[in-house]
Design a protein around this motif. Structure first.
Motif, PDB file in Angstrom:
ATOM      1  N   UNK A  30      -0.501  12.256   2.604  1.00 58.86           N
ATOM      2  CA  UNK A  30      -1.554  11.266   2.389  1.00 58.86           C
ATOM      3  C   UNK A  30      -1.379  10.086   3.333  1.00 58.86           C
ATOM      4  N   UNK A  31      -0.151   9.603   3.461  1.00 58.46           N
ATOM      5  CA  UNK A  31       0.098   8.478   4.356  1.00 58.46           C
ATOM      6  C   UNK A  31      -0.255   8.854   5.796  1.00 58.46           C
ATOM      7  N   UNK A  35      -2.770   6.285   7.554  1.00 56.94           N
ATOM      8  CA  UNK A  35      -1.981   5.176   8.102  1.00 56.94           C
ATOM      9  C   UNK A  35      -2.769   4.283   9.059  1.00 56.94           C
ATOM     10  N   UNK A  36      -3.898   4.777   9.542  1.00 58.16           N
ATOM     11  CA  UNK A  36      -4.728   3.979  10.449  1.00 58.16           C
ATOM     12  C   UNK A  36      -5.650   3.014   9.702  1.00 58.16           C
ATOM     13  N   UNK A  39      -6.170  -1.490   5.205  1.00 58.91           N
ATOM     14  CA  UNK A  39      -6.738  -1.952   3.937  1.00 58.91           C
ATOM     15  C   UNK A  39      -6.518  -0.917   2.839  1.00 58.91           C
ATOM     16  N   UNK A  40      -6.558   0.361   3.192  1.00 63.49           N
ATOM     17  CA  UNK A  40      -6.284   1.404   2.206  1.00 63.49           C
ATOM     18  C   UNK A  40      -4.824   1.322   1.747  1.00 63.49           C
ATOM     19  N   UNK A  41      -3.927   1.132   2.685  1.00 60.01           N
ATOM     20  CA  UNK A  41      -2.499   1.088   2.345  1.00 60.01           C
ATOM     21  C   UNK A  41      -2.171  -0.122   1.467  1.00 60.01           C
ATOM     22  N   UNK A  42      -2.822  -1.235   1.728  1.00 57.30           N
ATOM     23  CA  UNK A  42      -2.631  -2.422   0.882  1.00 57.30           C
ATOM     24  C   UNK A  42      -3.103  -2.123  -0.530  1.00 57.30           C
TER      25      UNK A  42
END
Length: 94
Positions: A30-31, A35-36, A39-42
């Motif tokens: 998923x990462x 990873x690009x 905002x999704x990772x936050x």
């Protein structure tokens, strides 16, 4: 002893989630796919921290709120995260 563990979890919650994120999640499929999108990772970290609090709160009241985990799983399904990856990176390590 259980009270001491819960106290520790409450006080170190952000560090625990940060550790999970950097040690396990960043190695997930998923990462790699997302990873690009910072905002999704936050939001991912915020969601996992929220889940952490919900689970801790329900355990504090003597039960496990599985509906919270169900909805998290449904969200992961919607973005096509493999079930094995979701299980491996959230349930085992968190």
């Amino acid at each position: 002893m259980v009270k001491q563990i819960l106290y520790f979890l409450r006080n170190e919650d952000t560090k625990i989630v940060d550790y999970w994120f950097s040690t396990y999640y960043m190695r997930s499929e998923e990462y790699a796919l997302r990873k690009e999108y910072p905002e999704y990772l936050i939001r991912k970290k915020e969601t996992v921290l929220w889940l952490f609090h919900k689970i801790e709160s329900s355990l504090d009241h003597g039960y496990l709120n599985t509906s919270t985990l169900y909805h998290y799983g449904e969200d992961a399904k919607d973005i096509k995260t493999p079930l094995q990856s979701l299980f491996h990176n959230v349930i085992i390590y968190l």
